[in-house]
Motif scaffolding. Structure first.
Motif, PDB file in Angstrom:
ATOM      1  N   ASP A  13      49.300  23.990  20.671  1.00 52.10           N
ATOM      2  CA  ASP A  13      50.070  22.962  19.960  1.00 52.10           C
ATOM      3  C   ASP A  13      49.912  21.572  20.590  1.00 52.10           C
ATOM      4  O   ASP A  13      50.340  20.587  20.014  1.00 52.10           O
ATOM      5  CB  ASP A  13      51.535  23.342  19.812  1.00 52.10           C
ATOM      6  CG  ASP A  13      52.310  23.349  21.113  1.00 52.10           C
ATOM      7  OD1 ASP A  13      51.741  23.031  22.192  1.00 52.10           O
ATOM      8  OD2 ASP A  13      53.509  23.658  21.071  1.00 52.10           O
ATOM      9  N   GLU A  14      49.273  21.499  21.725  1.00 50.47           N
ATOM     10  CA  GLU A  14      49.120  20.215  22.417  1.00 50.47           C
ATOM     11  C   GLU A  14      48.387  19.156  21.585  1.00 50.47           C
ATOM     12  O   GLU A  14      48.801  17.997  21.579  1.00 50.47           O
ATOM     13  CB  GLU A  14      48.436  20.406  23.779  1.00 50.47           C
ATOM     14  CG  GLU A  14      48.410  19.158  24.627  1.00 50.47           C
ATOM     15  CD  GLU A  14      49.793  18.558  24.889  1.00 50.47           C
ATOM     16  OE1 GLU A  14      49.894  17.315  24.918  1.00 50.47           O
ATOM     17  OE2 GLU A  14      50.766  19.307  25.040  1.00 50.47           O
ATOM     18  N   ARG A  56      50.926  17.711  19.297  1.00 47.58           N
ATOM     19  CA  ARG A  56      51.881  16.879  20.031  1.00 47.58           C
ATOM     20  C   ARG A  56      51.277  15.503  20.335  1.00 47.58           C
ATOM     21  O   ARG A  56      51.954  14.482  20.214  1.00 47.58           O
ATOM     22  CB  ARG A  56      52.303  17.557  21.335  1.00 47.58           C
ATOM     23  CG  ARG A  56      53.179  18.762  21.159  1.00 47.58           C
ATOM     24  CD  ARG A  56      53.421  19.425  22.538  1.00 47.58           C
ATOM     25  NE  ARG A  56      54.004  20.724  22.393  1.00 47.58           N
ATOM     26  CZ  ARG A  56      55.307  20.968  22.372  1.00 47.58           C
ATOM     27  NH1 ARG A  56      56.152  19.959  22.489  1.00 47.58           N
ATOM     28  NH2 ARG A  56      55.758  22.189  22.248  1.00 47.58           N
ATOM     29  N   ARG A  57      50.002  15.500  20.742  1.00 54.97           N
ATOM     30  CA  ARG A  57      49.338  14.226  21.052  1.00 54.97           C
ATOM     31  C   ARG A  57      49.260  13.329  19.820  1.00 54.97           C
ATOM     32  O   ARG A  57      49.467  12.117  19.916  1.00 54.97           O
ATOM     33  CB  ARG A  57      47.946  14.467  21.633  1.00 54.97           C
ATOM     34  CG  ARG A  57      47.966  14.836  23.103  1.00 54.97           C
ATOM     35  CD  ARG A  57      46.585  14.720  23.744  1.00 54.97           C
ATOM     36  NE  ARG A  57      45.573  15.522  23.098  1.00 54.97           N
ATOM     37  CZ  ARG A  57      45.291  16.793  23.424  1.00 54.97           C
ATOM     38  NH1 ARG A  57      45.939  17.377  24.403  1.00 54.97           N
ATOM     39  NH2 ARG A  57      44.355  17.453  22.783  1.00 54.97           N
ATOM     40  N   THR A  86      51.347  13.299  17.284  1.00 52.54           N
ATOM     41  CA  THR A  86      52.707  12.801  17.058  1.00 52.54           C
ATOM     42  C   THR A  86      53.052  11.694  18.047  1.00 52.54           C
ATOM     43  O   THR A  86      53.546  10.629  17.661  1.00 52.54           O
ATOM     44  CB  THR A  86      53.731  13.950  17.171  1.00 52.54           C
ATOM     45  OG1 THR A  86      53.423  14.940  16.178  1.00 52.54           O
ATOM     46  CG2 THR A  86      55.151  13.460  16.979  1.00 52.54           C
ATOM     47  N   GLU A  87      52.784  11.930  19.315  1.00 59.89           N
ATOM     48  CA  GLU A  87      53.115  10.938  20.341  1.00 59.89           C
ATOM     49  C   GLU A  87      52.340   9.638  20.147  1.00 59.89           C
ATOM     50  O   GLU A  87      52.893   8.547  20.326  1.00 59.89           O
ATOM     51  CB  GLU A  87      52.849  11.528  21.729  1.00 59.89           C
ATOM     52  CG  GLU A  87      53.839  12.629  22.081  1.00 59.89           C
ATOM     53  CD  GLU A  87      53.402  13.491  23.252  1.00 59.89           C
ATOM     54  OE1 GLU A  87      52.250  13.349  23.746  1.00 59.89           O
ATOM     55  OE2 GLU A  87      54.217  14.342  23.668  1.00 59.89           O
ATOM     56  N   GLU A  96      62.827  17.191  21.522  1.00 57.53           N
ATOM     57  CA  GLU A  96      61.579  17.911  21.765  1.00 57.53           C
ATOM     58  C   GLU A  96      60.742  18.003  20.495  1.00 57.53           C
ATOM     59  O   GLU A  96      61.256  18.277  19.408  1.00 57.53           O
ATOM     60  CB  GLU A  96      61.885  19.329  22.265  1.00 57.53           C
ATOM     61  CG  GLU A  96      60.663  20.104  22.659  1.00 57.53           C
ATOM     62  CD  GLU A  96      60.991  21.497  23.188  1.00 57.53           C
ATOM     63  OE1 GLU A  96      60.047  22.182  23.581  1.00 57.53           O
ATOM     64  OE2 GLU A  96      62.164  21.893  23.182  1.00 57.53           O
ATOM     65  N   ILE A  97      59.442  17.780  20.638  1.00 59.46           N
ATOM     66  CA  ILE A  97      58.500  17.944  19.539  1.00 59.46           C
ATOM     67  C   ILE A  97      58.062  19.407  19.539  1.00 59.46           C
ATOM     68  O   ILE A  97      57.516  19.897  20.536  1.00 59.46           O
ATOM     69  CB  ILE A  97      57.280  17.025  19.710  1.00 59.46           C
ATOM     70  CG1 ILE A  97      57.706  15.566  19.691  1.00 59.46           C
ATOM     71  CG2 ILE A  97      56.229  17.312  18.636  1.00 59.46           C
ATOM     72  CD1 ILE A  97      56.629  14.600  20.156  1.00 59.46           C
ATOM     73  N   PRO A 153      55.724  21.551  17.240  1.00 63.42           N
ATOM     74  CA  PRO A 153      54.857  21.709  16.080  1.00 63.42           C
ATOM     75  C   PRO A 153      55.072  23.084  15.437  1.00 63.42           C
ATOM     76  O   PRO A 153      55.192  24.100  16.143  1.00 63.42           O
ATOM     77  CB  PRO A 153      53.448  21.591  16.663  1.00 63.42           C
ATOM     78  CG  PRO A 153      53.639  20.768  17.909  1.00 63.42           C
ATOM     79  CD  PRO A 153      54.967  21.244  18.448  1.00 63.42           C
TER      80      PRO A 153
END
Length: 179
Positions: free
Chosen positions: A97-98, A101-102, A104-105, A123-124, A126
């Motif tokens: 999921d990283e 997350r990247r 989104t960030e 917290e994100i 996904p």
């Protein structure tokens, strides 16, 4: 007047999502029954950022900035091996999921006025929503039905910008990830 499939969505809302068409055959019927977003026209997806900017603000400059930002992230593969739960929600958990997350960030960093989940959750997480607002027995039934069809795999090569028109969600643009 909004029916159950559009309640909570407002005209002009936008979302950035990763479409997961590979999941439609497994989750489509469940989502149609138990996910208001599906009934409002949103395909199987993992949300990158919702809510994003109001549709009136997503002009050529925003599109260009999104294309530049997202083009700097490589395309990637996902596996959905298991279901996960949030209160009242059943979802497929993407792995890894990283990369999600990247994405989104990166976008939230560029547009801090559009924090993930409207700032409601710190917290994100996904996820690909299958059902929401159901009791545990219904979620367990759905999960038992899905389990034999897992894992699912998907290639993520773009992010779609969806806009709600007051009735349904429609794709306004798609932005390619790098190769």
């Amino acid at each position: 007047m909004a029916d159950d499939s559009t309640r909570g969505f407002q005209a002009g809302q936008t979302a950035l999502v990763v479409r997961i068409p590979e999941a439609e055959a497994s989750v489509g019927a469940w989502r149609e029954r138990f996910d208001p977003a599906a009934r409002a026209g949103v395909p199987a997806h993992v949300t990158v950022l919702f809510p994003f900017l109001d549709g009136s603000r997503t002009d050529a400059g925003v599109h260009s900035a999104l294309a530049d930002l997202l083009g700097g992230h490589p395309a990637f593969d996902l596996r959905f091996e298991r279901c996960g739960r949030l209160p009242g929600v059943l979802y497929l958990a993407p792995e890894p999921d990283e990369p999600l997350r990247r994405l989104t960030e990166t976008i939230a960093g560029r547009w801090p006025e559009a924090p993930p989940y409207g700032g409601r959750h710190a917290e994100i997480i996904p996820h690909l929503t299958i059902a929401q607002g159901q009791d545990d027995a219904v979620l367990e039934e759905i999960e038992a039905d899905l389990r034999p069809g897992l894992p699912l795999t998907a290639r993520v090569s773009s992010v779609a910008l969806l806009v709600h028109d007051g009735t349904t969600w429609r794709e306004r643009a798609s932005f390619a990830l790098g190769r």
